[in-house]
Write a protein that holds these residues in place. Structure first.
Motif, PDB file in Angstrom:
ATOM      1  N   ASN A 212       0.820  -1.219   0.000  1.00 16.63           N
ATOM      2  CA  ASN A 212       0.000   0.000   0.000  1.00 16.63           C
ATOM      3  C   ASN A 212       0.850   1.263   0.000  1.00 16.63           C
ATOM      4  N   ALA A 213       2.048   1.179   0.596  1.00 14.16           N
ATOM      5  CA  ALA A 213       2.931   2.343   0.637  1.00 14.16           C
ATOM      6  C   ALA A 213       3.724   2.502  -0.652  1.00 14.16           C
ATOM      7  N   GLU A 214       3.989   1.397  -1.346  1.00 14.30           N
ATOM      8  CA  GLU A 214       4.765   1.484  -2.582  1.00 14.30           C
ATOM      9  C   GLU A 214       3.893   1.722  -3.804  1.00 14.30           C
ATOM     10  N   PHE A 215       2.635   1.360  -3.742  1.00 13.26           N
ATOM     11  CA  PHE A 215       1.736   1.383  -4.893  1.00 13.26           C
ATOM     12  C   PHE A 215       1.750   2.724  -5.624  1.00 13.26           C
ATOM     13  N   LEU A 216       1.585   3.823  -4.890  1.00 11.76           N
ATOM     14  CA  LEU A 216       1.456   5.136  -5.522  1.00 11.76           C
ATOM     15  C   LEU A 216       2.779   5.665  -6.051  1.00 11.76           C
ATOM     16  N   ARG A 217       3.881   5.038  -5.650  1.00 13.80           N
ATOM     17  CA  ARG A 217       5.189   5.452  -6.162  1.00 13.80           C
ATOM     18  C   ARG A 217       5.258   5.306  -7.683  1.00 13.80           C
TER      19      ARG A 217
ATOM     20  N   ILE B 224       2.963   8.222   1.628  1.00 19.71           N
ATOM     21  CA  ILE B 224       1.646   8.293   0.992  1.00 19.71           C
ATOM     22  C   ILE B 224       1.161   6.871   0.750  1.00 19.71           C
ATOM     23  N   ARG B 225      -0.072   6.587   1.120  1.00 22.29           N
ATOM     24  CA  ARG B 225      -0.589   5.214   1.101  1.00 22.29           C
ATOM     25  C   ARG B 225      -1.906   5.131   0.341  1.00 22.29           C
ATOM     26  N   GLN B 226      -2.106   3.981  -0.257  1.00 25.27           N
ATOM     27  CA  GLN B 226      -3.365   3.665  -0.935  1.00 25.27           C
ATOM     28  C   GLN B 226      -3.833   2.309  -0.434  1.00 25.27           C
ATOM     29  N   ASP B 227      -5.007   2.262   0.184  1.00 24.02           N
ATOM     30  CA  ASP B 227      -5.570   0.976   0.603  1.00 24.02           C
ATOM     31  C   ASP B 227      -6.209   0.338  -0.629  1.00 24.02           C
ATOM     32  N   VAL B 228      -5.443  -0.518  -1.306  1.00 21.91           N
ATOM     33  CA  VAL B 228      -5.892  -1.053  -2.590  1.00 21.91           C
ATOM     34  C   VAL B 228      -7.125  -1.949  -2.449  1.00 21.91           C
ATOM     35  N   ARG B 229      -7.384  -2.451  -1.234  1.00 20.12           N
ATOM     36  CA  ARG B 229      -8.570  -3.292  -1.028  1.00 20.12           C
ATOM     37  C   ARG B 229      -9.851  -2.492  -1.229  1.00 20.12           C
ATOM     38  N   LEU B 230      -9.770  -1.182  -1.055  1.00 16.63           N
ATOM     39  CA  LEU B 230     -10.957  -0.328  -1.174  1.00 16.63           C
ATOM     40  C   LEU B 230     -11.117   0.291  -2.558  1.00 16.63           C
ATOM     41  N   LEU B 231     -10.104   0.133  -3.417  1.00 16.57           N
ATOM     42  CA  LEU B 231     -10.073   0.901  -4.656  1.00 16.57           C
ATOM     43  C   LEU B 231     -11.220   0.614  -5.613  1.00 16.57           C
ATOM     44  N   ASP B 232     -11.695  -0.613  -5.637  1.00 16.65           N
ATOM     45  CA  ASP B 232     -12.780  -0.930  -6.573  1.00 16.65           C
ATOM     46  C   ASP B 232     -14.031  -0.089  -6.328  1.00 16.65           C
ATOM     47  N   ASN B 233     -14.161   0.439  -5.105  1.00 15.06           N
ATOM     48  CA  ASN B 233     -15.314   1.298  -4.815  1.00 15.06           C
ATOM     49  C   ASN B 233     -15.324   2.559  -5.668  1.00 15.06           C
ATOM     50  N   ILE B 234     -14.151   2.974  -6.140  1.00 11.40           N
ATOM     51  CA  ILE B 234     -14.096   4.235  -6.871  1.00 11.40           C
ATOM     52  C   ILE B 234     -14.863   4.140  -8.191  1.00 11.40           C
ATOM     53  N   VAL B 235     -14.829   2.965  -8.835  1.00 10.03           N
ATOM     54  CA  VAL B 235     -15.571   2.783 -10.080  1.00 10.03           C
ATOM     55  C   VAL B 235     -17.070   2.745  -9.806  1.00 10.03           C
ATOM     56  N   LYS B 236     -17.460   1.946  -8.829  1.00 10.69           N
ATOM     57  CA  LYS B 236     -18.887   1.816  -8.496  1.00 10.69           C
ATOM     58  C   LYS B 236     -19.488   3.170  -8.115  1.00 10.69           C
ATOM     59  N   LEU B 237     -18.811   3.887  -7.234  1.00 12.38           N
ATOM     60  CA  LEU B 237     -19.353   5.164  -6.768  1.00 12.38           C
ATOM     61  C   LEU B 237     -19.344   6.203  -7.887  1.00 12.38           C
ATOM     62  N   GLY B 238     -18.317   6.159  -8.746  1.00 11.98           N
ATOM     63  CA  GLY B 238     -18.271   7.084  -9.872  1.00 11.98           C
ATOM     64  C   GLY B 238     -19.404   6.855 -10.843  1.00 11.98           C
TER      65      GLY B 238
ATOM     66  N   TYR C 138     -17.453   5.455   3.975  1.00  9.35           N
ATOM     67  CA  TYR C 138     -16.270   4.658   3.645  1.00  9.35           C
ATOM     68  C   TYR C 138     -15.061   5.119   4.456  1.00  9.35           C
ATOM     69  N   PRO C 139     -14.166   4.192   4.772  1.00  9.15           N
ATOM     70  CA  PRO C 139     -12.939   4.571   5.484  1.00  9.15           C
ATOM     71  C   PRO C 139     -11.950   5.257   4.550  1.00  9.15           C
ATOM     72  N   VAL C 140     -10.863   5.755   5.120  1.00  3.43           N
ATOM     73  CA  VAL C 140      -9.830   6.415   4.328  1.00  3.43           C
ATOM     74  C   VAL C 140      -9.195   5.395   3.383  1.00  3.43           C
TER      75      VAL C 140
ATOM     76  N   PRO D 130     -13.173  11.299 -10.200  1.00  2.00           N
ATOM     77  CA  PRO D 130     -13.368  10.489  -9.003  1.00  2.00           C
ATOM     78  C   PRO D 130     -12.128  10.583  -8.105  1.00  2.00           C
ATOM     79  N   GLU D 131     -12.348  10.642  -6.816  1.00  5.36           N
ATOM     80  CA  GLU D 131     -11.238  10.725  -5.861  1.00  5.36           C
ATOM     81  C   GLU D 131     -11.330   9.589  -4.860  1.00  5.36           C
ATOM     82  N   SER D 132     -10.200   8.934  -4.622  1.00  2.00           N
ATOM     83  CA  SER D 132     -10.184   7.784  -3.718  1.00  2.00           C
ATOM     84  C   SER D 132      -9.819   8.142  -2.290  1.00  2.00           C
ATOM     85  N   GLY D 133      -9.506   9.418  -2.004  1.00  2.00           N
ATOM     86  CA  GLY D 133      -9.103   9.785  -0.643  1.00  2.00           C
ATOM     87  C   GLY D 133     -10.053   9.247   0.407  1.00  2.00           C
TER      88      GLY D 133
END
Length: 368
Positions: free
Chosen positions: A173-178, A248-262, A213-215, A351-354
């Motif tokens: 999660n910490a390396e993903f956004l790099r 900077i971190r991305q919780d990739v387990r939550l990312l699929d929500n960005i498509v659904k919510l968008g 939703y959580p961060v 869409p924003e994943s924050g």
């Protein structure tokens, strides 16, 4: 009172960096090549991007200076001098300083005086919030014009030394956004009169889901499971850094929500009568990775709201994911390089994943 985007501009620092040169610029963590880089780059589809740091990790240009250069580029292409600006509305995820506000720093770099100032803080959608603030100011008759600027300098967070300072092994999660984010700035000039061929803003609408939703994307929170401490809660900054709270971190387990919510947000706008998919001529969507593109199309098709792929425009693959600046850079390049005509409708989506905030805008091409 109608509001028009009469000019656009952008700034990208340095030469393009292709996928083979990324680690040469950002650096090898503990002297070892990343095991994740190739996998993430294949998924996001980005072929090149720009960084405001060099291979020695020196910052070549500040965030506020990038923003000012984009703003000046916008003004240089427009019909309004700096002395006539009424409002400056600025957005970024992280300014060069914690305080004062980013807008103040950009105003000083631009050298404009007497403007009303607005700073918008967030992640990708902060640019749209800055745009909405300026748009409503003009709609209300408070101002005749506004310069809106969005700028990101993410690469300073991706230096190898940042990861080497963490006590524990750096997680996915910490390396993903790099391998996802890069640097750049974009600007839009708003006026209450049209200028030659330009874009009328029909509406801007956002839907935030922070209550549900959580961060998902963050900087400043400790890395340990269940840890809620802010980086400011540690006894020293060094201890916060060692705990990974400054990565900077991305919780990739939550990312699929960005498509659904968008997609859900777009369907809501269709139900409200704001969007008529058959009348949309161009779609500018800030999807952060090629991975999401097909999923968006699939969900819209299943919902009976498909917009043909030929109508979608993006420069993600050649300009990179520049966070909140992405849509402004995209719109500037679209305006200067793509065919369009009076009466065309543009649907813009950010869409924003924050913590999942989605913002939409409709533009109509008009002739003076």
């Amino acid at each position: 009172m109608s509001v028009y985007i009469t000019s656009t501009g952008h700034y990208l620092p340095g030469d393009p960096v292709d996928n083979e040169r990324i680690e040469a610029v950002l650096g090898l963590v503990n002297g070892k090549p990343s095991r994740l880089k190739r996998r993430i780059l294949q998924s996001n589809g980005i072929r090149q991007r720009h960084y405001a740091i060099d291979a020695d990790h020196n910052t070549t240009i500040s965030n506020s200076e990038m923003a000012a250069r984009a703003g000046q580029a916008c003004l240089d292409q427009g019909y309004l001098g700096k002395s006539r600006l009424d409002m400056l509305s600025v957005a970024t995820s992280q300014g060069d300083l914690v305080l004062p506000g980013f807008g103040s720093m950009v105003q000083a770099q631009l050298g404009v005086s007497g403007v009303e100032l607005h700073s918008s803080h967030g992640i990708c959608s902060s640019s749209m919030m800055a745009l909405k603030a300026a748009y409503t100011g003009l709609k209300a008759g408070e101002h005749a014009n506004a310069l809106v600027v969005a700028s990101e300098l993410a690469s300073r967070l991706f230096k190898a030394s940042r990861y080497e300072a963490v006590a524990e092994e750096v997680d996915f999660n910490a390396e993903f956004l790099r391998w996802m984010l890069s640097d750049g700035a974009g600007a839009l000039l708003l006026e209450n009169v049209p200028r030659q061929r330009c874009f009328r803003i029909d509406w801007i609408r956002g839907f935030s889901h922070a209550d549900a939703y959580p961060v998902c994307m963050s900087v400043g929170q400790a890395a340990a499971a269940g840890e809620a401490r802010s980086w400011q809660d540690f006894p020293t900054y060094a201890e916060a850094e060692a705990a990974g709270a400054l990565l900077i971190r991305q919780d990739v387990r939550l990312l699929d929500n960005i498509v659904k919510l968008g997609v859900d947000g777009l369907l809501r706008l269709i139900d409200e009568g704001r969007v008529e998919v058959d009348r949309v001529d161009h779609v500018l969507c800030h999807y952060s990775s090629h991975y999401f593109r097909g999923r968006i199309f699939d969900m819209l098709t299943q919902a009976g709201a498909a917009i043909p792929e030929a109508k979608w425009y993006t420069n993600l693959y050649t300009r990179g994911n520049t966070g909140c600046a992405s849509l402004f850079i995209m719109l500037d390049e679209f305006r200067r390089t793509r065919p369009y005509r009076a009466g065309d409708t543009l649907l813009c989506m950010v869409p924003e994943s924050g913590r999942f905030n989605n913002v939409y805008m409709q533009l109509t091409v008009v002739e003076e």
